[in-house]
Design an enzyme around this catalytic site. Structure first.
Site, PDB file in Angstrom:
ATOM      1  N   GLU A 423      42.291  48.053  43.177  1.00  0.00           N
ATOM      2  CA  GLU A 423      43.372  48.037  42.202  1.00  0.00           C
ATOM      3  C   GLU A 423      42.800  48.222  40.786  1.00  0.00           C
ATOM      4  OE1 GLU A 423      44.906  44.137  41.797  1.00  0.00           O
ATOM      5  OE2 GLU A 423      46.182  44.648  40.114  1.00  0.00           O
ATOM      6  N   ASP A 498      45.237  37.269  42.571  1.00  0.00           N
ATOM      7  CA  ASP A 498      46.491  36.692  42.041  1.00  0.00           C
ATOM      8  C   ASP A 498      47.718  37.381  42.645  1.00  0.00           C
ATOM      9  OD1 ASP A 498      46.591  39.149  40.898  1.00  0.00           O
ATOM     10  OD2 ASP A 498      46.051  38.460  38.879  1.00  0.00           O
ATOM     11  N   ASP A 500      49.881  39.494  41.474  1.00  0.00           N
ATOM     12  CA  ASP A 500      49.974  40.936  41.279  1.00  0.00           C
ATOM     13  C   ASP A 500      49.118  41.678  42.306  1.00  0.00           C
ATOM     14  OD1 ASP A 500      51.804  41.157  39.347  1.00  0.00           O
ATOM     15  OD2 ASP A 500      50.425  41.818  37.745  1.00  0.00           O
TER      16      ASP A 500
END
Ligand code: 1YM
Length: 634
Positions: A423, A498, A500
């Site tokens: 990511e 987390d 996200d």
């Protein structure tokens, strides 16, 4: 019916018309017509077995290749005097067209021969025919030449047991070629043994000097197993669906869904193969289609974002259908398509309730079948777009262009190599520096991945990030998916610890599950577990995956060892490359979760329900499932 008497026989006419126009009775004088003679006599023996009086049938192809003997151990054709003709029943049956009690009475003639004319037609078209009957302790014999009796019915001696034996040699002045094909006969006999379970059928081939016995206690069930074996089709459920219905029409059916991609149904009418299908097959497809749809609707298993097509329900389905009817009408060039319109609704209304009942009473089997069907629907939707994508790709460049932002690995065999899907660009940067560049490749994805749930493959591939991922994987997708072309041994999703990050991992898993399901089920997809906390206690450093893990570490190691220092990572990008290597990338120290699809229906449903709702709930679900699977210490 078992109390047959000669008066039951109806006499119509002599055999001259048969010799004048043989095609009218056996369809032609070619090879097919020639073999019709065998089927006519065989049918009489099979009928006797079907009615429960015979259990053995022997067919002998004689050494000349052009004469045949068929025998059974049934009651024996009646030999008593016929009251009006003053002839024996045996003679009447072989010399009078359309003669025979069983054709007109309650017990039905099940043979599939043209016009159902039977024994007399074979006799009319044979230079020589000899019928022998064992009945009431006597062996009776009657011989014919070109349909005419040679002498009277005679007692040839005493006999043990009962039965009928018919020898015949087709007339070469009628058939241009009088030579039987042993493979054709063998095939028919084998099918007879499947359709009429338990009957022992022997093929004595004197031409090849071979003898084969066909006998199947499980009937069509055994036939299905044979077909599955030949086709190498793996069943998706253990128990096949079987239906045996007596009456008119008599119907026998076995069905099994497999991993094969095509549908394979064999159908028979009165034991005769109907290779071009027809009204009975139409009824079958309507029947199982409706049964499956009803089941899916009743149990609210309908997948979202895709409509089930008839072809999805049929995909991988393997089965055998056998029906027996009074007056079959065959159609088409090769007369192998059934044309009786009433059969469609008859088969449909027999199959639908029985299959639906079976599905409802075998829930795990039913779920496996439904999962198979949903997979077919998804693959169908995916393949349409994938096809377009492949065309586009090969139009623009001859080969697959790897995405520019992929930092590929430099060495290593494929099985040893790993693709980290990371990511964000900054995390991608740390990973790129921290990795083992020989065997670890990094593909950074910018920002959020789109939610692909319910989207067609074409829409999905408009998204650059996902299109790049597919290109990097190299294995294609949809119908053109080929696991053998996967460029890496492991595909590892690396996202922040987390919510996200969880969201992104979930979106990626959804994409992979929906559009590259075989990659998921092959066990090549993993979740990396980057730490959320660094905990320094004295000289020791610990990494915690989440809050609970942090607290466990503090409880275990924190007591009385001074003040622990806790650092919470804001994201992977914050982590020093060396730290990322130690905690997450290094195969010797990291922990990976293998993503496994344990229950496809469940997974399908839950992904449908969860996508679009709370992201952390989605992630929890996927993590729970991942943890159910084995945890890996690599
Ligand atoms: C190798 C060929 O033809 N077997 C055979 C035929 C018949 C019977 C038994 C039979 C039937 C019945 C009563 C009945 C036939 N009978 C007739 C007819 N094998 C072979 N085995 N008893 C014996 O159906 O009522 C025609 S065929 F017309 F006599 F009933």
């Amino acid at each position: 019916m078992s109390n047959y008497t000669a008066k039951d026989i109806t006499v119509l006419e002599g055999l001259d018309p048969v010799r004048k126009r043989p095609g009218m009775y056996i369809g032609g004088v070619g090879t097919t017509g020639l073999h019709h003679l065998v089927w006519e006599i065989l049918d009489n023996a099979v009928d006797e077995a079907m009615n429960g009086f015979a259990s053995n049938i022997v067919v002998t192809l004689h050494a000349d290749g052009s004469s045949i003997t068929i025998s059974d151990d049934g009651r024996g054709i009646p030999v008593d005097m016929h009251p009006t003709t003053k002839k024996s029943a045996l003679e009447v049956i072989f010399t009078m067209l359309h003669a025979g009690g069983k054709f007109e009475h309650g017990s039905y003639k099940t043979a599939g021969g043209l016009h159902g004319v039977g024994a007399s037609v074979v006799n009319a078209l044979s230079t020589e025919l000899r019928a022998s009957v064992k009945r009431d302790g006597v062996l009776w014999e009657l011989a014919f030449r070109r349909g005419k009796p040679v002498g009277a019915l005679k007692k040839a001696g005493p006999a043990r047991g009962t039965g009928t034996t018919v020898y015949f040699h087709p007339d070469p002045t009628i058939f241009p070629k009088v030579e039987f094909e042993s493979a054709t006969i063998r095939e028919r006999l084998e099918i007879v043994s499947y359709i009429h379970k338990g009957v022992r059928v022997t093929f004595d081939n004197e031409v090849a000097r071979t003898k084969e016995v066909f006998q199947h206690e499980e009937g069509l069930g055994d036939y299905l197993k044979k077909i599955l074996g030949e086709r190498g089709a793996r069943p998706v459920h253990d128990m096949a669906f079987a239906l045996n219905r007596e009456g008119d029409p008599r119907l026998d059916l076995v069905l099994q869904w497999t991993e094969a991609t095509d549908e394979h149904i064999r159908s028979y009418v009165n034991g005769i193969p109907t290779g071009s299908g027809g009204t009975h097959e139409t009824g079958l497809r309507a029947g199982f289609g409706k049964a499956v749809r009803n089941y899916i609707e009743t149990h609210t298993l309908s997948p979202k974002g895709v409509t089930l097509a008839a072809e999805d329900i049929r995909e991988g389905l393997t089965g055998v259908l056998s029906v027996f009817i009074q007056e079959p009408q065959f159609q088409g060039q090769t007369k192998d398509r059934l044309n009786n319109p009433e059969l469609t609704s008859a088969v449909d209304s027999a199959v639908r309730p029985a299959l639906e009942h079976w599905l409802n009473h075998n829930r795990s089997v039913a779920e496996a079948i439904v999962a198979r069907i949903i997979l077919a629907a998804r693959a169908r939707e995916a393949s349409r777009a994938a096809q377009a994508e492949v065309t586009r790709k090969s139009a623009t460049s001859g080969r697959l262009n790897l995405p520019g932002k992929l930092s590929d690995c430099t060495g290593a065999g494929r099985d040893d190599s790993e693709l980290f899907v990371v990511e964000g660009d900054s995390a991608g940067g740390s990973a790129k520096q921290g990795r083992d560049r020989g065997r670890q490749a990094i593909l950074p994805l910018r920002g959020k991945v789109m939610n692909t749930e319910g989207l067609s493959l074409a829409k999905v591939l408009e998204n650059k990030e996902l299109a790049d991922l597919v290109t990097a994987l190299g294995c294609g997708m949809g119908k053109s998916f080929d696991l053998g072309r996967l460029r890496y041994g492991k595909v590892i999703i690396l996202a922040d610890a987390d919510s996200d990050g969880h969201h992104i991992a979930t979106l990626l898993l959804t994409f992979l599950y929906r559009h590259l399901p075989q990659l998921m089920t092959s066990g090549k997809v993993f979740l990396a577990q980057p730490p959320l906390y660094r905990i320094d206690i004295g000289k020791d450093t610990f990494w915690a995956l989440d809050d609970a893990h942090r607290d466990r570490i503090l409880n275990q190691h924190g007591n009385g060892r001074g003040h622990p220092e806790i650092t919470r990572f804001k994201g992977l990008g914050e982590m020093m490359p060396k730290v990322l290597w130690e905690t997450t990338l290094n195969p010797k120290t990291r922990r990976l979760l293998r993503v496994e699809v344990v229950d496809q229906i469940q997974t399908d449903r839950v992904i449908n329900e969860l996508m679009g709702k709370d992201a952390s709930a989605r992630f929890r679900f996927i993590m729970e499932r991942a943890e159910e699977a084995q945890e890996l210490d690599v």
